[in-house]
Design a protein around this motif. Structure first.
Motif, PDB file in Angstrom:
ATOM      1  N   ASN A   1       0.836  -1.202   0.000  1.00 42.31           N
ATOM      2  CA  ASN A   1       0.000   0.000   0.000  1.00 42.31           C
ATOM      3  C   ASN A   1       0.871   1.253   0.000  1.00 42.31           C
ATOM      4  O   ASN A   1       0.596   2.211  -0.733  1.00 42.31           O
ATOM      5  CB  ASN A   1      -0.926  -0.021   1.218  1.00 42.31           C
ATOM      6  N   THR A   2       1.911   1.270   0.792  1.00 41.59           N
ATOM      7  CA  THR A   2       2.811   2.425   0.848  1.00 41.59           C
ATOM      8  C   THR A   2       3.510   2.635  -0.478  1.00 41.59           C
ATOM      9  O   THR A   2       3.603   3.783  -0.959  1.00 41.59           O
ATOM     10  CB  THR A   2       3.858   2.219   1.964  1.00 41.59           C
ATOM     11  N   LEU A   3       3.975   1.570  -1.087  1.00 40.11           N
ATOM     12  CA  LEU A   3       4.654   1.714  -2.384  1.00 40.11           C
ATOM     13  C   LEU A   3       3.705   2.189  -3.468  1.00 40.11           C
ATOM     14  O   LEU A   3       4.077   3.016  -4.308  1.00 40.11           O
ATOM     15  CB  LEU A   3       5.316   0.394  -2.788  1.00 40.11           C
ATOM     16  N   SER A   4       2.474   1.715  -3.451  1.00 40.06           N
ATOM     17  CA  SER A   4       1.522   2.175  -4.466  1.00 40.06           C
ATOM     18  C   SER A   4       1.174   3.651  -4.260  1.00 40.06           C
ATOM     19  O   SER A   4       1.008   4.394  -5.233  1.00 40.06           O
ATOM     20  CB  SER A   4       0.276   1.311  -4.472  1.00 40.06           C
TER      21      SER A   4
ATOM     22  N   LEU B   1       2.831   9.711  -5.989  1.00 37.05           N
ATOM     23  CA  LEU B   1       3.508  10.975  -5.709  1.00 37.05           C
ATOM     24  C   LEU B   1       4.535  11.323  -6.783  1.00 37.05           C
ATOM     25  O   LEU B   1       4.735  12.490  -7.105  1.00 37.05           O
ATOM     26  CB  LEU B   1       4.240  10.896  -4.363  1.00 37.05           C
ATOM     27  N   PHE B   2       5.203  10.315  -7.311  1.00 39.74           N
ATOM     28  CA  PHE B   2       6.325  10.573  -8.220  1.00 39.74           C
ATOM     29  C   PHE B   2       5.938  10.522  -9.683  1.00 39.74           C
ATOM     30  O   PHE B   2       6.793  10.608 -10.544  1.00 39.74           O
ATOM     31  CB  PHE B   2       7.456   9.585  -7.918  1.00 39.74           C
ATOM     32  N   LYS B   3       4.642  10.417  -9.989  1.00 43.14           N
ATOM     33  CA  LYS B   3       4.219  10.460 -11.390  1.00 43.14           C
ATOM     34  C   LYS B   3       4.021  11.874 -11.842  1.00 43.14           C
ATOM     35  O   LYS B   3       3.711  12.757 -11.126  1.00 43.14           O
ATOM     36  CB  LYS B   3       2.925   9.654 -11.577  1.00 43.14           C
TER      37      LYS B   3
END
Length: 42
Positions: free
Chosen positions: A32-35, A40-42
């Motif tokens: 969940n944190t990675l998704s 954020l970085f897109k």
């Protein structure tokens, strides 16, 4: 005088259930944190 306590071996089933109890929420949290971080970085 020393006291010696007997150690009862842990059953493999209890060990597996414990690790699943720990690892499933941990894995869900990491995924969940990675998704959320990829958003954020897109």
């Amino acid at each position: 005088m020393s006291t010696v306590q007997t150690v009862h071996p842990t059953s493999k089933a209890k060990l597996v259930v414990f690790w699943l109890y720990v690892m499933i929420p941990l894995a869900w949290g990491v995924i969940n944190t990675l998704s959320q971080a990829t958003k954020l970085f897109k």
